[in-house]
Structures are given as C-alpha cells and as structure tokens.
Enzyme design. Sequence first.
Site, PDB file in Angstrom:
ATOM      1  N   PHE A 177       1.424   9.862   0.643  1.00 30.45           N
ATOM      2  CA  PHE A 177       0.327   8.750   0.704  1.00 30.45           C
ATOM      3  C   PHE A 177      -0.568   8.725  -0.595  1.00 30.45           C
ATOM      4  CE2 PHE A 177      -0.020   8.001   5.048  1.00 30.45           C
ATOM      5  CZ  PHE A 177      -0.942   6.858   5.297  1.00 30.45           C
ATOM      6  N   CYS A 191     -10.224  -2.508  -3.681  1.00 27.74           N
ATOM      7  CA  CYS A 191     -10.191  -4.020  -3.686  1.00 27.74           C
ATOM      8  C   CYS A 191     -11.584  -4.852  -3.427  1.00 27.74           C
ATOM      9  CB  CYS A 191      -9.417  -4.323  -2.488  1.00 27.74           C
ATOM     10  SG  CYS A 191     -10.004  -4.293  -0.872  1.00 27.74           S
ATOM     11  N   CYS A 231     -15.230  -1.174  -1.139  1.00 28.68           N
ATOM     12  CA  CYS A 231     -13.802  -0.534  -1.436  1.00 28.68           C
ATOM     13  C   CYS A 231     -13.643  -0.264  -3.035  1.00 28.68           C
ATOM     14  CB  CYS A 231     -12.658  -1.138  -0.848  1.00 28.68           C
ATOM     15  SG  CYS A 231     -10.983  -0.407  -1.212  1.00 28.68           S
ATOM     16  N   CYS A 238       8.067  14.593   8.657  1.00 33.75           N
ATOM     17  CA  CYS A 238       9.506  14.622   8.948  1.00 33.75           C
ATOM     18  C   CYS A 238       9.907  16.017   8.880  1.00 33.75           C
ATOM     19  CB  CYS A 238      10.380  13.574   7.870  1.00 33.75           C
ATOM     20  SG  CYS A 238       9.934  13.958   6.017  1.00 33.75           S
ATOM     21  N   ARG A 275      20.703   9.270   8.146  1.00 30.57           N
ATOM     22  CA  ARG A 275      19.992   7.902   8.177  1.00 30.57           C
ATOM     23  C   ARG A 275      19.874   7.128   6.991  1.00 30.57           C
ATOM     24  NH1 ARG A 275      17.417  12.352   6.850  1.00 30.57           N
ATOM     25  NH2 ARG A 275      15.758  12.681   5.439  1.00 30.57           N
ATOM     26  N   CYS A 303      -7.244  -3.652   2.014  1.00 27.81           N
ATOM     27  CA  CYS A 303      -6.141  -3.087   1.440  1.00 27.81           C
ATOM     28  C   CYS A 303      -5.836  -1.666   2.024  1.00 27.81           C
ATOM     29  CB  CYS A 303      -6.647  -2.826  -0.104  1.00 27.81           C
ATOM     30  SG  CYS A 303      -7.753  -1.387  -0.490  1.00 27.81           S
ATOM     31  N   ALA A 345      15.490   6.697   3.734  1.00 27.59           N
ATOM     32  CA  ALA A 345      15.814   5.928   4.833  1.00 27.59           C
ATOM     33  C   ALA A 345      15.270   4.714   4.878  1.00 27.59           C
ATOM     34  CB  ALA A 345      15.448   6.547   6.035  1.00 27.59           C
ATOM     35  N   LYS A 351      19.654   9.136  -5.959  1.00 30.81           N
ATOM     36  CA  LYS A 351      19.703   8.030  -4.960  1.00 30.81           C
ATOM     37  C   LYS A 351      19.527   6.716  -5.702  1.00 30.81           C
ATOM     38  CE  LYS A 351      17.659  10.728  -1.413  1.00 30.81           C
ATOM     39  NZ  LYS A 351      16.639  10.949  -0.535  1.00 30.81           N
TER      40      LYS A 351
END
Length: 336
Positions: free
Chosen positions: A127, A243, A240, A181, A66, A166, A34, A81
Amino acid sequence: MTDRYSRQTRFRPIGQAGQDELTKKHVLLIGMGALGTASAEQLVRAGIGKLTIVDRDYVEWSNLQRQHLYTEDDAAQHVPKAIAAERRLNAINQEVEIIAHVTDVTRYELPQLIPGVDLILDATDHFDIRMLINDVAAQHKIPWIYGGCVGSYGMTYTVLPDETPCLHCLLEHLPRGQATCETAGVIGPAIQLVAAYQVAEALKLLVGATDALRQELLAFDVWTNEQSRINVASLKKASCPSCGENRTYPYLTHMPVQFTTLCGRDAVQVRGDEARDLERLEQNLSPVVSIVAKNPYLLSFKTETHRFVAFRDGRVLIHGEQELVRAKQLYHAFFG
C-alpha cells in the site's frame, strides 16, 4: 500481419479509430508479479504503443504457479522479472515498444518514469507504493487503476484525477492489515479476474471511451461466488491531502522505508547504497561466503542461515529473516 487486431477492431466500441489511438498510448505498469504479467500480456497483445514495466525482484520457483510470463529457466538463473517479462513480451508482439526497469519504486524513481505516460496500472503488493502512485497521479493528472488480490478475493478501482475520489480518500474504507498472500496464499483465477477488470478499464481510457468506465469500487471472491460494487463518489474529500483543495502530496515528501518485510516471502528488503558495485562486492565477499548466482543485474550469496541478493540499484533482499532488527544487523555485517 494486417489482420492482427481484426477481432479487436470488429468490436464496435473500439473499432479502427480506437485501435489507432491505442498505438499512440504509453502505459506505465508497476509490479511484474501475477497481476503485472497478466495485465502486461493483455495490453501487448491488444497493441498499445508503448509499455514501461517496473519491478524490483527476480524470478523464483514459487512464482511459476501464477506468473505466467516466466519459465523454469528464468527461475533457475534468477533473472530479474522486468527483464524476463521484457523478453517474453517482445516475443509476443514486436510492434509494441517495451521498456524495462529493474528497480524499486520510491518517491525518487517514480517521478522520473512519468513523462509521456497516459495511464498507470497498479500491480504492486504494498500500500505504501500504491499511495505513492496515487500522489504522483494526482500531481500530474494521470489516471491510474488500482488492483489487489489475496486468496480468492480481488478488488479494483479506477482513479480519475480531479473527478473521482482518490485512493487516499478511500483509505479508511479499504481492508488493510487483514490477510496477505503470505498468510492466505493466492489462486490464479482471482488474479486473472482482477487483471481482466483492470485491462478492460485501461482499454476504455486509452481509446477515449470514458463514458463506459465503471464508477464504482469492485470487490469479489471467486471461491464463494460473491461480488460487490460500491459507489464511492460521495467519499471524495475536499480536505484530502492528495487530491483535495490544499494538496500536500504526503507520500511524495515522506522518507522511504529502508527496511521492509516482503509479502509472501520469508525475507526483508533493505534499500541502501552500499551494494551498488556488484563486482567489488563479489571480490570482497567471495572468500567468506558461497556465491549462489550472478548476472548483470544482481549478485546472490548465502551463509549457513540466510541467502542474500544484492541488486545494482542498491537494494538487498535477505531471505530467511523477518525480524527487522536482525536484518539490520546482518546487512551491516556484510555491507558496512
């Protein structure tokens, strides 16, 4: 066609000089669901020079609510796709070079897509992939724009390597393990709003208007009419691993997950090498299963309880299964 971008060039912050810059820019867009289809269409209509689109999946009927680059014919034929989007985007603007990849994005594929890219747009729903994008972007100093959406809620954030925190810096402050979702659904207006914010930031970056960039993490709910803008500048961490001062890019060295449940799908994705030869696979399986669909990119077959889709890059989707242990058993039963 000389006035194709006339309304855009009349917008002073872009102008003709900005439009000329857009035609030289290359955007990598990961995920053609989407968010990806909405952002891709806006970028192509705006006249960027080159757009590389990447997606591992194929069009299904549930996408049509959507994901507006796709048609019923795409769903009926199980068109990947990336390929369906490439066709539609070429029909919208032939001046833009469109490069489509039907593949998963792991630490092996993503670095190969980076050369020449000016900006990365996130339109994924995992993620792990976003953190991989974050590491690659930091390593190659390429700006990228995070975007997420579920239900009526959306969030977006622009990452500038060596300047802003970041995504790894912000990770403990982002909502994880909440609704997906699959559990909460998603509505079109929320998706379109996230895409609008992402593309607006993309245009600023591509024309060099960095002073106009939003310096905050933006979150909103289009159903409850709530919006929040969070200044995250203080969250940049010298420690981090992605970064900071002693970077290790952990998501570039972490072994990819081979069995993954898919958001919004009663399915498990398996990544391996056994399913790459689709022709041989069809010969081996056709006597014992029912072949549902086949095209140059995938082979789909079903049993009494499950539907399988094998892609030429070695991935397999097992529909009708969410248990990873059972998915492993099914995979080895049919693919060795």
